[in-house]
Design an enzyme around this catalytic site. Structure first.
Site, PDB file in Angstrom:
ATOM      1  N   ASP A 224       0.857  -1.181   0.000  1.00  0.00           N
ATOM      2  CA  ASP A 224       0.000   0.000   0.000  1.00  0.00           C
ATOM      3  C   ASP A 224       0.898   1.238   0.000  1.00  0.00           C
ATOM      4  O   ASP A 224       2.099   1.144  -0.201  1.00  0.00           O
ATOM      5  CB  ASP A 224      -0.937  -0.023   1.209  1.00  0.00           C
ATOM      6  CG  ASP A 224      -0.168  -0.077   2.519  1.00  0.00           C
ATOM      7  OD1 ASP A 224       0.303   0.986   2.968  1.00  0.00           O
ATOM      8  OD2 ASP A 224      -0.022  -1.177   3.093  1.00  0.00           O
ATOM      9  N   HIS A 555       1.685  -8.988  -3.465  1.00  0.00           N
ATOM     10  CA  HIS A 555       0.670  -8.005  -3.061  1.00  0.00           C
ATOM     11  C   HIS A 555       1.224  -6.589  -3.208  1.00  0.00           C
ATOM     12  O   HIS A 555       2.121  -6.174  -2.469  1.00  0.00           O
ATOM     13  CB  HIS A 555       0.272  -8.267  -1.606  1.00  0.00           C
ATOM     14  CG  HIS A 555      -0.777  -7.333  -1.086  1.00  0.00           C
ATOM     15  ND1 HIS A 555      -2.113  -7.481  -1.387  1.00  0.00           N
ATOM     16  CD2 HIS A 555      -0.691  -6.240  -0.284  1.00  0.00           C
ATOM     17  CE1 HIS A 555      -2.809  -6.526  -0.789  1.00  0.00           C
ATOM     18  NE2 HIS A 555      -1.969  -5.754  -0.119  1.00  0.00           N
ATOM     19  N   ASP A 603       1.365 -17.691  -4.232  1.00  0.00           N
ATOM     20  CA  ASP A 603       1.698 -16.543  -5.069  1.00  0.00           C
ATOM     21  C   ASP A 603       0.417 -15.931  -5.604  1.00  0.00           C
ATOM     22  O   ASP A 603       0.073 -16.076  -6.772  1.00  0.00           O
ATOM     23  CB  ASP A 603       2.622 -16.979  -6.209  1.00  0.00           C
ATOM     24  CG  ASP A 603       3.117 -15.799  -7.035  1.00  0.00           C
ATOM     25  OD1 ASP A 603       3.146 -14.673  -6.491  1.00  0.00           O
ATOM     26  OD2 ASP A 603       3.466 -16.003  -8.206  1.00  0.00           O
ATOM     27  N   GLU A 612       3.212 -10.399   0.407  1.00  0.00           N
ATOM     28  CA  GLU A 612       3.473  -8.964   0.284  1.00  0.00           C
ATOM     29  C   GLU A 612       4.959  -8.748   0.002  1.00  0.00           C
ATOM     30  O   GLU A 612       5.794  -9.634   0.200  1.00  0.00           O
ATOM     31  CB  GLU A 612       3.062  -8.232   1.561  1.00  0.00           C
ATOM     32  CG  GLU A 612       2.995  -6.720   1.389  1.00  0.00           C
ATOM     33  CD  GLU A 612       2.268  -6.030   2.518  1.00  0.00           C
ATOM     34  OE1 GLU A 612       1.734  -4.930   2.291  1.00  0.00           O
ATOM     35  OE2 GLU A 612       2.237  -6.575   3.634  1.00  0.00           O
TER      36      GLU A 612
END
Length: 641
Positions: A224, A555, A603, A612
């Protein structure tokens, strides 16, 4: 009304404007082009050559072979081991063949019994006696053929570059230029231009403060767009240590990270590229310090991120979330003190003004942390970003005072180092599971052991003994493990980001090898690299673009091809977090229930607890890639003792 406090002396425009990216690639010295077998161009033996990667071949899918090997390859003079999944009780014959199918060596496997990490019975095999360089080798056992691999000396030269390029890719507040990363990965600057999502004038959460700060720049932490001082601190420190090792260790490529060698836009400023990259984060970390005149002056805000979770996929410049500064914490403040003290000594030859600014900030942060030793991040503060709470900051105190002592030599910091109950305790400094953002004391011990400082000879010898004692434990773990991984958490469960902790154990092992020259430490690092590069229970390379079967759906909000075909997969050199026994996301908990520890991974872009990517996992990867590249014979004509 909130008051705006702007960052002073950012220097960003000056450093970016020296050369300009349009002329960047022209600075690479012309050399014959060779590749590493994955389509990545290497620059030859001149250390001033820019190593420029290109898009690798698509990863192989489908059932994995029962013969598990390092899918990148093995150093010519290093150990060469693998594992074979089988229920056979007796040794089995193995055959090594070259790319043309010619048999080059034979031997027999060694039954290893039940491997607790995978829940499978395995045999191991060793072909270390083979030292013929070549491409496309395979091992065949009982009708099963391994993935192809190479034997050579410069196998990890591109990884040194790619692992460090990861940080440029994830810079905040600046355009990511296609001339450096290719059109596929280029993007506009994120979190700029004064919108609610801008980091240039960020207010605090309600009741935290009444001012705003310019906290633009830095690196996005993970999948993020949050930026956390405790993750940024350990990552920046390890990038700086990657460079600092080249100045202090023997037998290294001293110029390998200098100006003009990496994919950064600051070429031509006479500052080593590795430090330019670290500077991008250091400017951000310094900006998170509470200004003088405020109630908690000298402390550092714990993090900045959106007030709500952003969607996935989402390119940084498209983010519209409201940005907020979160309350200061002791842990964040000590991260700032440690990294700023390290930056002060490393930047002094290149930018004395920035070095002085960093040291002043480090002193203020350390004093503020001592005055506020129990200001902990709220574990419930996890909306829009991770909480990153930490209730034990003795390790951060030890790290920070170690760095301040190394840089200044002052008696007060010397007293605090020797007075810490962690000093000399190898088990406390280097936890069995590994150094991490929550356990940072080992960073201080590693630097005390390797960076010139004013410890007396006997005290220095004692610090080095703690490093080698910890490395002895990790080496023993590696030797016992069927897959050679130097990672054996006490409860047998793999932690979130286990690959990052594996890499950090390898940093300790590599440092011990630098200090002693003993092969057992080097060999454990290389066996750990075997595990990371596909010689593991999943036959999965956890580094994008490396090996035949590699992670490519990590991610991430921009590297999100699995969600949007118009977006890219992660760039080469991105390390997946790896197996996590706790299965802390819905996808993993639904599909991996009952998994053996080393198989608790998938994955999938939605498996954020196993897949991540983060700055604080890629930083030790960069350190280890640099170390392993130095082991290759290509370093012999470049190394300076």
């Amino acid at each position: 009304m909130a008051r705006t406090i702007d960052r002073l002396s950012r220097g960003r425009g000056r450093r970016l404007g020296v050369l300009g990216v349009s002329g960047l690639l022209a600075t690479a010295i012309a050399v014959p082009v060779v590749t590493n077998g994955m389509g990545v161009e290497l620059g030859g033996s001149n250390a001033q050559t820019l190593i420029q990667g290109v898009k690798p071949s698509a990863p192989k899918t489908g059932p994995a072979s029962a013969v598990r090997v390092n899918q990148v390859g093995y150093l010519t003079d290093g150990p060469k081991n693998g594992a074979f999944v089988t229920k056979a009780k007796e040794p089995l014959a193995w055959s090594l063949k070259d790319a043309d199918g010619k048999e080059k060596a034979t031997g027999t496997t060694t039954p290893a019994g039940l491997d607790s990490s995978s829940g499978e019975k395995v045999h191991t095999f060793d072909f270390s006696d083979v030292t013929d360089a070549g491409h496309g080798y395979t091992i065949t056992i009982d009708g099963e053929k391994s993935e192809p691999f190479d034997i050579g000396d410069d196998l990890y030269t591109p990884l040194r570059s790619d692992a460090l390029a990861y940080f440029y890719h994830n810079r905040s507040g600046v355009e990511i230029d296609s001339k450096l990363v290719g059109k596929e990965y280029a993007r506009p600057a994120g979190h700029v231009n004064g919108a609610a999502s801008s980091d240039e004038k960020v207010p605090c959460q309600p009741t935290v403060c009444d001012y705003t700060l310019d906290v633009s720049g830095g690196w996005y932490d993970a999948g993020d767009y949050g930026k956390y001082v405790v993750n940024g601190g350990i990552a920046a420190a390890q990038l700086m240590s990657t460079y600092e090792r080249t100045q202090n260790a023997k037998g290294v490529q001293k110029a390998s990270l200098n100006d003009g060698t990496l994919r950064v836009p600051e070429h031509g400023n006479n500052t080593p590229d590795a430090l330019d990259e670290a500077r991008w984060e250091m400017d951000f970390l310094l900006s998170m310090q509470v200004p003088q005149g405020e109630k908690l002056a000298g402390m550092a805000h714990h993090k900045v991120h959106d007030s709500t979770w952003g969607a996935i996929p989402l390119r940084a410049d498209k983010s519209e979330g409201k940005r907020e500064l979160h309350a200061p914490s002791t842990a964040a403040t000590l991260n700032l003190a440690a990294t700023a003290a390290q930056a002060a000594r490393l930047f002094e030859p290149y930018d004395p003004e920035f070095a002085a600014k960093s040291l002043k900030a480090a002193r203020a942060a350390y004093d503020a942390a001592k005055a506020n030793p129990e200001m902990m991040a709220d574990p419930g503060d996890a909306t829009g970003g991770g909480a990153y709470s930490d209730y034990n900051v003795e390790d951060e105190f030890y790290w920070a005072t170690s760095e301040l002592f190394i840089t200044t030599g002052e008696k007060g910091y010397h007293k605090d180092v020797l007075g810490s109950k962690l000093h000399g305790d190898a088990d406390a400094l280097f936890p069995r599971g590994g150094i991490s953002w929550q356990s940072t004391a080992g960073l201080g011990a590693l630097d005390l052991a390797t960076v010139p400082n004013k410890l007396s000879d006997d005290k220095l010898a004692a610090v080095r003994k703690t490093v080698t004692k910890a490395a002895d434990g990790y080496a023993a773990d590696s030797k016992k493990a069927a897959y050679g991984v130097p990672y054996a958490p006490g409860d047998g469960r793999y932690a979130w980001g286990s690959n990052g902790q594996v890499m950090n154990n390898m940093v300790v092992l590599g440092t011990a090898h630098d200090l002693t020259g003993e092969d057992k430490y080097r060999d454990a690092v290389l066996r750990g690299m075997d595990y990371i590069m596909g010689g593991n229970p999943l036959s999965q390379s956890y580094v994008t673009g490396y090996g035949e079967r590699y992670s490519h759906n990590q991610h991430h909000r921009f590297w999100a091809k699995q969600k949007d075909a118009k977006l890219p997969n992660p760039a080469p050199g991105a390390l997946a977090g790896g197996p996590n026994s706790s299965l802390e996301d819905p996808v993993a908990s639904a599909k991996l229930k009952g998994c053996a520890p080393a198989k608790c991974y998938m994955d999938d872009i939605e498996s954020w607890s196993t897949n991540e990517i983060t700055i604080n996992w890629n930083a030790p990867l960069a350190w280890v890639a640099s170390y392993v590249d130095d082991l290759g014979s290509g370093s012999k004509d470049k190394a300076q003792a």
